[in-house]
Motif scaffolding. Structure first.
Motif, short mmCIF file in Angstrom:
data_model
loop_
_atom_site.label_atom_id
_atom_site.label_comp_id
_atom_site.label_asym_id
_atom_site.label_seq_id
_atom_site.Cartn_x
_atom_site.Cartn_y
_atom_site.Cartn_z
N PHE A 76 -12.71 -8.97 15.39
CA PHE A 76 -11.36 -8.50 15.15
C PHE A 76 -11.30 -7.63 13.90
O PHE A 76 -10.70 -6.55 13.90
N ILE A 77 -11.96 -8.10 12.83
CA ILE A 77 -11.96 -7.34 11.57
C ILE A 77 -12.63 -5.98 11.77
O ILE A 77 -12.14 -4.95 11.31
N GLY A 78 -13.75 -5.97 12.51
CA GLY A 78 -14.45 -4.72 12.75
C GLY A 78 -13.60 -3.73 13.52
O GLY A 78 -13.56 -2.53 13.19
N ARG A 79 -12.89 -4.22 14.54
CA ARG A 79 -12.05 -3.33 15.33
C ARG A 79 -10.87 -2.82 14.51
O ARG A 79 -10.53 -1.64 14.54
N LEU A 80 -10.23 -3.75 13.76
CA LEU A 80 -9.07 -3.34 12.95
C LEU A 80 -9.48 -2.31 11.90
O LEU A 80 -8.80 -1.30 11.70
N ALA A 81 -10.62 -2.57 11.25
CA ALA A 81 -11.10 -1.62 10.24
C ALA A 81 -11.33 -0.25 10.87
O ALA A 81 -10.99 0.78 10.29
N SER A 82 -11.88 -0.22 12.10
CA SER A 82 -12.14 1.05 12.78
C SER A 82 -10.84 1.80 13.07
O SER A 82 -10.73 3.01 12.82
N VAL A 83 -9.84 1.07 13.59
CA VAL A 83 -8.57 1.73 13.93
C VAL A 83 -7.89 2.24 12.66
O VAL A 83 -7.38 3.36 12.62
N MET A 84 -7.91 1.40 11.60
CA MET A 84 -7.28 1.81 10.34
C MET A 84 -7.93 3.06 9.77
O MET A 84 -7.27 3.97 9.30
N GLN A 85 -9.26 3.08 9.80
CA GLN A 85 -9.99 4.22 9.27
C GLN A 85 -9.63 5.49 10.02
O GLN A 85 -9.46 6.55 9.43
N GLY A 86 -9.47 5.37 11.36
CA GLY A 86 -9.16 6.55 12.15
C GLY A 86 -7.71 6.99 12.06
O GLY A 86 -7.38 8.14 12.29
N SER A 87 -6.81 6.07 11.69
CA SER A 87 -5.40 6.40 11.89
C SER A 87 -4.63 6.61 10.59
O SER A 87 -3.44 6.85 10.62
N THR A 88 -5.30 6.56 9.44
CA THR A 88 -4.61 6.94 8.22
C THR A 88 -5.43 8.06 7.57
O THR A 88 -6.56 8.29 7.94
N ASP A 89 -4.82 8.73 6.59
CA ASP A 89 -5.48 9.89 6.02
C ASP A 89 -5.61 9.72 4.51
O ASP A 89 -4.90 8.93 3.91
N THR A 90 -6.52 10.48 3.90
CA THR A 90 -6.64 10.45 2.45
C THR A 90 -5.53 11.30 1.85
O THR A 90 -5.75 12.41 1.39
N THR A 91 -4.32 10.73 1.85
CA THR A 91 -3.13 11.47 1.43
C THR A 91 -3.29 12.13 0.07
O THR A 91 -2.92 13.29 -0.12
N PHE A 92 -3.86 11.41 -0.91
CA PHE A 92 -3.92 11.96 -2.25
C PHE A 92 -4.88 13.13 -2.34
O PHE A 92 -4.63 14.09 -3.06
N PHE A 93 -5.96 13.07 -1.58
CA PHE A 93 -6.90 14.19 -1.55
C PHE A 93 -6.19 15.42 -0.96
O PHE A 93 -6.24 16.51 -1.51
N VAL A 94 -5.49 15.21 0.15
CA VAL A 94 -4.79 16.32 0.80
C VAL A 94 -3.74 16.92 -0.13
O VAL A 94 -3.68 18.14 -0.33
N LEU A 95 -2.91 16.05 -0.75
CA LEU A 95 -1.88 16.55 -1.66
C LEU A 95 -2.50 17.35 -2.79
O LEU A 95 -2.07 18.46 -3.12
N THR A 96 -3.55 16.77 -3.41
CA THR A 96 -4.18 17.39 -4.57
C THR A 96 -4.75 18.75 -4.21
O THR A 96 -4.50 19.75 -4.88
N VAL A 97 -5.54 18.78 -3.13
CA VAL A 97 -6.22 20.01 -2.77
C VAL A 97 -5.24 21.07 -2.28
O VAL A 97 -5.29 22.22 -2.70
N TYR A 98 -4.31 20.69 -1.41
CA TYR A 98 -3.40 21.67 -0.82
C TYR A 98 -2.45 22.24 -1.87
O TYR A 98 -2.29 23.45 -1.97
N PHE A 99 -1.83 21.38 -2.67
CA PHE A 99 -0.92 21.88 -3.69
C PHE A 99 -1.71 22.59 -4.79
O PHE A 99 -1.26 23.60 -5.33
#
Lengths: 178, 201
Positions: free
Chosen positions: A120-143
């Protein structure tokens, strides 16, 4: 079968894209080489302009993680996540995911290896990794690339995107895999 | 907001390190992380140069304008501040498509091109415009159809069904994309309803 298709897509997409761009340019009589050089010149300045933004973010994230503050925060958040049916083990990943892409992937890989990809942990970790983004990296680089210092509601929206992705992952995994 | 988060990360980190007796790690981490930040930018140079060149070819061939024209109905709803058929929309669409396909290293250059185009329409060059906030919200919440990296990790770890996580990932990203788009539309109509733009944010 599905794995093979996925692999084929990720192997073929970049070459196909470049082929298509250049072919289209040729058909539309664009001087392709000159156009490439003209555009490519911008790449260098853009990358250099990001440096101060990225250094500021990397230093803050790294010191937060190395000092042990991340673990303390994970412990503080544990009761909330347990309420939604998420195991405590995934908490560092949940907190790290918006901050740093490479450390989050490292954490996810570790979880998958330790508990097994089909747990269960392995599957949840996989879904989480695929479905969220590195928001701070994107904000920092794009802005950073256009010199914007006031981010307004982009920060809140980005964090809510991660949070909603996190809870959606927990919900769907509890329904499918438990 | 970003000021507070940044302060919290650094001050919190130093304070916890002091309590844990790891204070000498802080100095080391500062210099190491600063170098890492520069190294990531240096790695980006080649990638950015290549894709900015390719994008210029696509632009001169008329592809970016064509894409912008195709998604005009969406532009009106999501980006009311961008004139229809503006090249910014073309670059945005290319960035979102690259994200959907999981092409991380092409997505960033496309996204930066989109930011340059959006900046041309921005009346306050040091402050994010509404269109930029919407674009970044779309970008970070974006639906993912091919989570190739994590499937690879699962295959390497010996999973018996490595791709079973694809459908839940599509669901979770679809949900967060929908949720964030709604929030952004609500936020914009709230701003429009007479509240002056607060520049302090």
């Amino acid at each position: 079968m599905v794995v093979l298709t996925l692999e084929a897509v990720s192997r073929w997409s970049i070459p196909v894209l470049v082929f298509f761009f250049l072919l289209l340019g040729w058909v539309r009589r664009v001087p392709v080489y000159e156009a490439f050089i003209q555009g490519a010149g911008e790449g260098f300045q853009t990358a250099i302009r990001i440096i101060p933004y990225l250094v500021a973010m990397f230093v803050a994230i790294k010191v937060f993680r190395v000092s042990g503050a991340l673990e303390i925060m994970a412990h503080a958040c544990a009761p909330v996540l347990r309420l939604f049916g998420a195991p405590v083990e995934i908490l560092p990943l949940a907190i790290m995911r918006p901050l740093s892409g490479s450390s989050a992937l490292g954490l996810a890989t570790e979880l998958i290896k330790t508990y097994g990809p089909d747990s269960f942990i392995g599957r949840l970790a996989s879904v989480m990794q695929g479905s969220t983004d590195t928001t701070f990296f994107v904000l920092t680089v794009y802005f950073g690339s256009v010199g914007i210092r006031r981010y307004r509601h982009a920060v809140i929206l980005g964090l809510l995107a991660d949070l909603s992705g996190l809870f959606a992952s927990i919900w769907i995994c509890n329904h499918l895999f438990k | 907001m970003i000021n507070l988060i940044w302060l919290f990360l650094i001050l919190g980190g130093i304070a916890v390190a002091a309590c844990n007796g790891r204070i000498d790690l802080v100095t080391e981490t500062f210099f190491g992380a600063a170098n890492d930040g520069v190294r990531v930018c240096l790695d980006l140079i080649g990638l950015m140069t290549l894709w900015m060149g390719m994008l210029e070819v696509a632009r001169q061939a008329g592809l970016i304008r064509l894409l912008a024209r195709l998604v005009r109905p969406l532009t009106v709803i999501l980006f009311p501040d961008i004139p229809p058929q503006h090249p910014a929309m073309g670059a945005i669409i290319m960035n979102i498509s690259a994200n959907i396909l999981g092409l991380g290293n092409a997505a960033t250059p496309f996204g930066l091109k989109a930011m340059q185009e959006l900046q041309k329409l921005n009346p306050w060059p040091d402050t994010a415009s509404n269109a930029m906030c919407t674009f970044l919200a779309l970008n970070t919440s974006c639906i993912v159809l091919i989570p190739a990296t994590i499937v690879g990790v699962r295959v390497a770890a010996g999973s018996i069904n490595a791709t079973e996580i694809v459908a839940p990932t599509i669901f979770a990203t679809g949900f967060s994309m929908f949720f964030v788009i709604m929030l952004d539309i609500i936020w914009r109509s709230y701003l429009k309803a007479g509240h002056r733009r607060r520049r302090k944010w």
